[in-house]
Design a protein around this motif. Structure first.
Motif, PDB file in Angstrom:
ATOM      1  N   ASP A 231       0.822  -1.159   0.105  1.00  0.00           N
ATOM      2  CA  ASP A 231       0.064   0.151  -0.096  1.00  0.00           C
ATOM      3  C   ASP A 231       0.785   1.179  -0.129  1.00  0.00           C
ATOM      4  O   ASP A 231       0.679   2.244  -0.726  1.00  0.00           O
ATOM      5  CB  ASP A 231      -0.918   0.222   1.135  1.00  0.00           C
ATOM      6  CG  ASP A 231      -1.929  -1.145   1.242  1.00  0.00           C
ATOM      7  OD1 ASP A 231      -2.708  -1.244   0.163  1.00  0.00           O
ATOM      8  OD2 ASP A 231      -1.666  -2.065   2.125  1.00  0.00           O
TER       9      ASP A 231
ATOM     10  N   ALA B 281       7.195   2.376  -7.978  1.00  0.00           N
ATOM     11  CA  ALA B 281       6.044   2.811  -7.229  1.00  0.00           C
ATOM     12  C   ALA B 281       5.050   3.559  -8.009  1.00  0.00           C
ATOM     13  O   ALA B 281       3.705   3.303  -7.905  1.00  0.00           O
ATOM     14  CB  ALA B 281       6.528   3.553  -6.013  1.00  0.00           C
TER      15      ALA B 281
ATOM     16  N   LYS C   4       1.378   3.647  -6.218  1.00  0.00           N
ATOM     17  CA  LYS C   4       1.498   3.518  -4.678  1.00  0.00           C
ATOM     18  C   LYS C   4       1.712   4.919  -3.931  1.00  0.00           C
ATOM     19  O   LYS C   4       2.219   5.703  -4.497  1.00  0.00           O
ATOM     20  CB  LYS C   4       2.581   2.649  -4.642  1.00  0.00           C
ATOM     21  CG  LYS C   4       2.404   1.206  -4.963  1.00  0.00           C
ATOM     22  CD  LYS C   4       1.139   0.450  -4.637  1.00  0.00           C
ATOM     23  CE  LYS C   4       0.751  -0.970  -5.272  1.00  0.00           C
ATOM     24  NZ  LYS C   4      -0.317  -1.545  -4.778  1.00  0.00           N
TER      25      LYS C   4
END
Length: 433
Positions: free
Chosen positions: A339, A353, A358
């Motif tokens: 997460d 990412a 993310k």
């Protein structure tokens, strides 16, 4: 196809080698015949991708995955220790230290490399070379020999200083990193001196070839054909008509699946947080330990995954069913499942990412990380903290704030990343008439 035979020359740095290897594979898949030159430590990985390997050393400084554990000459180890110590003193001290080290790190035997590359060109019918921006001696050699090449820039685009800008001095700083005016002046002075020394070395060699021009800034010497940035075009400056072309690709990594053992480890309905400070900066065990302890306090039930490098044994005492601490983690494969990513602002982790959309908390230490952190902050894609001076409250606030960041912005750049990548760059280059 104008460029049929392409020769990649990679520095022996894990973080630069990997994106170059992915780019080389893309060129091969579009029909080019690719040879990949690098030091012997990377031979197996190159052959595994069915690329031709050519052994060439272009740096005594190496990082083959865990920077501080790589076998280095004593001089390299001393510089590495100086670098780690400087990161504890702050951004300016670190950048000054890096600037002082540049000549030894990045200007490896230019006369010898000219001979090596001439031998390659005489023995292999190469149409185009691809060189990493930090391989300054290789760029000098290719320029001196008048050989066609593409510049690949894995770090932030500001690594190549524009007219009037300083090498190794961030254009802008994230809010968390406070810089005194006198320190900035000192950094600019050191940068100017390093730039002058580099350029002088270049021009002393260039004068031996009367058919080429002297240069004004060694750090700005790039391909006349194209520069490929492993980054995002945040400022809408991509140039496809003029020369050199400027191609922003957003990522240069290969998506991989997570194995069954890891899938079992991360089988949870709780929040998953990854901490990764990169192959070199995982050496900052004080920061790594602080992050582990504070994240455990802020999110007691979250699953925490930590890449600890050579410090893994020191941190094993913090391991638990919901705290996984390994020397190496399959970061790319894991990225899909986490997460939040807490990292140092390295370009590879950033692109991974962003590709998966993310949440990001960045703690920049050195190099281009301040520029990257600024871009993330400016575009509301994440939050930034000072790695040497952050509290539990500040980290907690950063976690809370990223839940409020612009999801639209993150989604836009995620989609841009997925539409581009290494294939996009290879196609653009091979379309050149």
């Amino acid at each position: 196809m104008k460029y049929k035979k392409i020769f990649f020359i990679s520095p022996p740095f894990y973080s630069h080698f990997n994106p170059l290897l992915v780019l080389a594979k893309s060129f091969q898949e579009y029909g080019a015949e690719v040879t990949f030159g690098c030091s012997i430590e990377f031979k197996e990985k190159i052959l595994k991708e069915n690329l031709k390997f050519y052994e060439i050393d272009i740096s005594t400084n190496k990082n083959i995955g865990k920077g501080e554990n790589t076998i280095q000459p004593d001089t390299e180890r001393i510089r590495l220790e100086e670098f780690f110590e400087s990161t504890k003193k702050g951004a300016v001290e670190t950048l000054i230290t890096q600037s002082h080290h540049r000549k030894a790190d990045m200007l490896y035997n230019p006369e010898e490399l000219i001979d090596k590359i001439k031998l390659i060109d005489d023995s292999i019918d190469v149409d185009l070379y691809v060189v990493d921006i930090l391989s300054y001696s290789v760029t000098l050699s290719l320029y001196f020999l008048g050989l066609p090449f593409i510049t690949f820039c894995p770090p932030h685009p500001n690594t190549i200083p524009k007219e009037g800008k300083y090498f190794n001095v961030p254009k802008s700083w994230p809010e968390a990193i406070t810089i005194k005016e006198e320190d900035l002046r000192m950094l600019k002075q050191v940068s100017t001196q390093t730039q002058r020394e580099f350029t002088e070395v270049f021009n002393n060699i260039i004068t031996e070839n009367k058919s080429i021009k002297k240069i004004s800034n060694a750090f700005s010497l790039v391909s006349e054909i194209a520069v490929i940035y492993n980054y995002f075009d945040f400022n809408n400056i991509e140039k496809n008509e003029e020369k050199p072309k400027e191609i922003f690709i957003g990522n240069s990594f290969k998506a991989v699946t997570l194995d069954e053992e890891w899938l079992e480890k991360i089988d949870t309905k709780e929040k998953i947080i990854m901490i990764s400070l990169g192959t070199f900066l995982s050496n900052r065990k004080d920061v790594l330990e602080k992050l582990i302890l504070l994240v455990r306090e802020i999110y007691p039930s979250a699953l925490l995954i930590v890449s600890a490098g050579s410090n893994v044994e020191k941190f094993k005492k913090y391991s638990s069913p919901n705290t996984i601490i390994e020397d190496f983690i399959p970061q790319i494969a894991l990225m899909h499942y986490v997460d939040t990513v807490v990292f140092h602002g390295g370009c590879n982790t950033l692109t991974e990412a962003m590709y998966y959309g993310k949440e990001m908390v960045i703690l920049p230490f050195s190099s281009d990380q301040f520029n990257i952190a600024y871009d993330v902050e400016k575009n509301k894609l994440g939050r930034v903290l000072d790695p040497n001076n952050f509290s539990k409250e500040e980290l907690s606030k950063a976690f809370n704030d990223i839940e409020e960041i612009s999801k639209d912005s993150l989604l836009y750049w995620r989609n841009t990343s997925r539409e581009r990548g290494a294939d996009y760059a290879a196609k653009k280059i091979l379309e050149i008439e």
